[in-house]
Design a protein around this motif. Structure first.
Motif, mmCIF file in Angstrom:
data_model
loop_
_atom_site.group_PDB
_atom_site.id
_atom_site.type_symbol
_atom_site.label_atom_id
_atom_site.label_comp_id
_atom_site.label_asym_id
_atom_site.label_seq_id
_atom_site.Cartn_x
_atom_site.Cartn_y
_atom_site.Cartn_z
ATOM 1 N N PHE A 78 3.313 49.825 4.699
ATOM 2 C CA PHE A 78 3.668 50.818 5.720
ATOM 3 C C PHE A 78 2.972 52.129 5.367
ATOM 4 C CE2 PHE A 78 6.976 50.570 2.493
ATOM 5 C CZ PHE A 78 7.011 51.869 2.017
ATOM 6 N N GLU A 106 5.294 58.403 5.173
ATOM 7 C CA GLU A 106 6.748 58.381 5.334
ATOM 8 C C GLU A 106 7.525 58.513 4.030
ATOM 9 O OE1 GLU A 106 9.241 56.099 8.100
ATOM 10 O OE2 GLU A 106 7.484 54.822 8.055
ATOM 11 N N TYR A 153 18.971 57.676 -2.197
ATOM 12 C CA TYR A 153 20.038 56.677 -2.239
ATOM 13 C C TYR A 153 20.766 56.666 -3.586
ATOM 14 C CZ TYR A 153 17.692 54.585 1.843
ATOM 15 O OH TYR A 153 17.130 54.361 3.073
ATOM 16 N N LYS A 187 10.541 48.902 -3.861
ATOM 17 C CA LYS A 187 9.488 49.822 -3.393
ATOM 18 C C LYS A 187 9.974 51.261 -3.438
ATOM 19 C CE LYS A 187 7.834 46.244 -0.249
ATOM 20 N NZ LYS A 187 6.748 45.793 -1.100
ATOM 21 N N TYR A 188 11.203 51.423 -3.816
ATOM 22 C CA TYR A 188 11.818 52.752 -3.843
ATOM 23 C C TYR A 188 11.377 53.503 -5.108
ATOM 24 C CZ TYR A 188 15.682 56.092 -3.204
ATOM 25 O OH TYR A 188 16.433 57.228 -3.034
ATOM 26 N N GLU A 245 19.493 51.220 9.274
ATOM 27 C CA GLU A 245 19.582 52.018 8.037
ATOM 28 C C GLU A 245 19.910 51.137 6.830
ATOM 29 O OE1 GLU A 245 18.456 55.010 7.540
ATOM 30 O OE2 GLU A 245 17.903 54.999 9.652
ATOM 31 N N LYS A 247 16.847 48.971 6.066
ATOM 32 C CA LYS A 247 15.759 49.760 5.486
ATOM 33 C C LYS A 247 15.985 49.898 3.978
ATOM 34 C CE LYS A 247 14.217 53.426 8.027
ATOM 35 N NZ LYS A 247 14.171 54.831 8.464
ATOM 36 N N ARG A 248 17.207 50.155 3.643
ATOM 37 C CA ARG A 248 17.595 50.296 2.241
ATOM 38 C C ARG A 248 17.385 48.984 1.478
ATOM 39 N NH1 ARG A 248 22.559 53.818 0.500
ATOM 40 N NH2 ARG A 248 23.234 52.743 -1.360
ATOM 41 N N TYR A 268 15.366 46.605 2.251
ATOM 42 C CA TYR A 268 13.917 46.364 2.150
ATOM 43 C C TYR A 268 13.312 47.178 1.010
ATOM 44 C CZ TYR A 268 8.968 47.013 3.171
ATOM 45 O OH TYR A 268 7.601 47.109 3.049
ATOM 46 N N LEU A 269 13.656 48.452 0.955
ATOM 47 C CA LEU A 269 13.071 49.304 -0.084
ATOM 48 C C LEU A 269 13.521 48.882 -1.481
ATOM 49 C CD1 LEU A 269 13.395 52.749 1.718
ATOM 50 C CD2 LEU A 269 11.261 51.603 1.104
ATOM 51 N N THR A 304 3.933 44.496 14.149
ATOM 52 C CA THR A 304 2.993 44.208 13.056
ATOM 53 C C THR A 304 1.545 44.509 13.423
ATOM 54 O OG1 THR A 304 2.908 41.899 13.769
ATOM 55 C CG2 THR A 304 4.408 42.433 11.946
ATOM 56 N N GLU A 329 -1.040 51.906 12.022
ATOM 57 C CA GLU A 329 -0.236 52.694 11.075
ATOM 58 C C GLU A 329 1.233 52.338 11.298
ATOM 59 O OE1 GLU A 329 -0.298 56.931 9.046
ATOM 60 O OE2 GLU A 329 -1.852 55.464 9.346
ATOM 61 N N ARG A 330 1.767 51.530 10.417
ATOM 62 C CA ARG A 330 3.144 51.066 10.622
ATOM 63 C C ARG A 330 4.130 51.956 9.876
ATOM 64 N NH1 ARG A 330 1.911 44.758 9.533
ATOM 65 N NH2 ARG A 330 1.886 45.525 7.401
ATOM 66 N N SER A 331 5.279 52.145 10.494
ATOM 67 C CA SER A 331 6.346 52.887 9.816
ATOM 68 C C SER A 331 7.201 51.885 9.022
ATOM 69 C CB SER A 331 7.216 53.605 10.850
ATOM 70 O OG SER A 331 7.871 52.630 11.646
ATOM 71 N N ILE A 332 8.043 52.412 8.165
ATOM 72 C CA ILE A 332 8.971 51.532 7.443
ATOM 73 C C ILE A 332 9.851 50.795 8.455
ATOM 74 C CG2 ILE A 332 10.897 51.463 5.803
ATOM 75 C CD1 ILE A 332 9.669 53.925 4.454
ATOM 76 N N LYS A 333 10.265 51.510 9.496
ATOM 77 C CA LYS A 333 11.106 50.907 10.527
ATOM 78 C C LYS A 333 10.403 49.716 11.170
ATOM 79 C CE LYS A 333 13.874 52.337 14.526
ATOM 80 N NZ LYS A 333 13.190 52.027 15.773
ATOM 81 N N VAL A 337 8.155 47.766 9.846
ATOM 82 C CA VAL A 337 8.105 46.652 8.897
ATOM 83 C C VAL A 337 9.490 46.003 8.754
ATOM 84 C CG1 VAL A 337 7.644 46.028 6.493
ATOM 85 C CG2 VAL A 337 6.152 47.641 7.657
ATOM 86 N N TYR A 362 10.531 42.121 9.661
ATOM 87 C CA TYR A 362 11.248 41.198 8.767
ATOM 88 C C TYR A 362 12.579 40.768 9.387
ATOM 89 C CZ TYR A 362 8.124 41.663 4.727
ATOM 90 O OH TYR A 362 7.049 41.597 3.875
#
Lengths: 165, 173
Positions: free
Chosen positions: A33, A37, A44, A139-140, B7, B10-11, B13-14, B52, B56-60, B62, B66
């Motif tokens: 990504f 961003e 968190y 990835k954080y 939200e 996203k967490r 995923y990260l 996809t 330029e993709r945002s985290i959202k 991606v 998924y």
């Protein structure tokens, strides 16, 4: 070197890293990504008692990449046992003997390697014997936290390792 | 379209160190089970493509891509595999691996010992990683809990389950 990036495709690269016994460690550096961003991702760590962020989010490396590859790339859990064997790690059986610099590895209830980090301080409470650790949360960011305060579940076991050979 | 708990996802995923963690934690998110129930496959396929193919993709983007893949894992196995063929999984870091995990771990064919021994009764979907050793529910007239007694393959795609309580009743036909 010319890098060709196809729009809409993840940008993969890998670097050459080896164990002490010269076995290649598979790895990849991924930007799935936009990097623009990263600075907007929330903190968190506040949800974890006493935890603090060490740096900004960075998808290039994960926990195993931080622990075993100097935070340069993403390494899979399938390489971890080879690294422990090749690099002369020995498990520390007694939690009393854990010291800063030791590696902590988390296992899930299937006995699979689930997370890793580096011990940075001995347990402050002798009764509880929980050290403080720095680990990379996917990835954080790198996070300074109590050993068991991680966002991974289920954690069935933690084991500590040190290079002794 | 795509109403999900963005939200929380996203967490997850990260935080995911591996595709296995992403698979497990996304499947635990009920909003993706709901997505599978409420959206037609063609909407999901289109949603995946739209997200996809951006330069330029945002985290959202991606995370939503998924989310679509995981939602598909809640469909009937055969339908899910058919839908997976419509995705360009190379567009995501863990796309191909995610499908592999689904194929490896999501499908178990149940045999019932005793009455109907060796008969394939139903294909079910399981969740999470690892070998499944218990199931609960109703399988073609047999109600109750079942315990795995034998796995015909190393990845447990074919397994034998036996009833473990007395209330489990066999198909009398």
């Amino acid at each position: 070197m010319i890098v060709i990036h196809v729009p809409g495709k993840p940008n993969y690269k890998s670097i050459r890293i080896q164990t002490r016994c010269r076995n290649d460690i598979e790895n990849r550096q991924v930007y799935d990504f936009s990097a623009s961003e990263l600075s907007a991702i929330p903190d968190y760590s506040r949800d974890y008692r006493g935890a603090e962020l060490r740096n900004k989010p960075n998808p290039i490396y994960n926990c195993y990449g931080m622990t075993f590859a100097c935070a340069r790339t993403t390494v899979g859990p399938e390489s971890v046992q080879m690294i422990l064997d090749d690099d002369g790690y020995t498990e520390i059986q007694n939690a009393d003997e854990v010291l800063p610099g030791d590696v902590i590895i988390y296992y899930n209830d299937n006995g699979e390697i689930w997370h890793s980090g580096i011990v940075v301080s001995k347990p402050s409470d002798e009764r509880i014997k929980i050290p403080w650790v720095v680990s990379k949360w996917g990835k954080y960011s790198e996070v300074y936290h109590q050993a068991y305060d991680v966002p991974y579940r289920p954690i069935a076991q933690v084991r500590y390792w040190r290079i002794t050979k | 379209m795509i109403s999900i708990d963005i939200e929380a996802l996203k967490r997850e995923y990260l935080f995911a160190n591996t595709v296995e963690q992403l698979y497990q934690h996304f499947r635990e998110n009920t909003s993706l089970q709901n997505l599978a129930k409420t959206e037609k496959p063609e909407i999901l396929v289109e949603g995946y493509k739209k997200r996809t193919e951006k330069d330029e993709r945002s985290i959202k983007d991606v995370v939503e891509a998924y989310a679509v893949l995981i939602a598909v894992t809640f469909y009937d196995y055969k339908e899910a595999i058919k839908i997976f063929k419509k995705f360009d999984l190379s567009k995501l870091e863990w796309g191909e691996e995610l499908k592999d995990i689904y194929r490896r771990e999501a499908r178990i064919t149940i045999y019932i010992t005793g009455q109907g021994r060796g008969q394939v009764l139903k294909e079910i979907h399981t969740r999470g990683s690892g070998t499944m050793s218990y199931i609960k529910g109703q399988v073609k007239g047999v109600v109750g809990d079942f315990k795995q007694t034998k796995s015909e393959t190393s990845n447990a795609v074919l397994s034998t389950f036996v009833p473990i309580n007395k209330s489990a009743k066999g198909d009398r036909r």
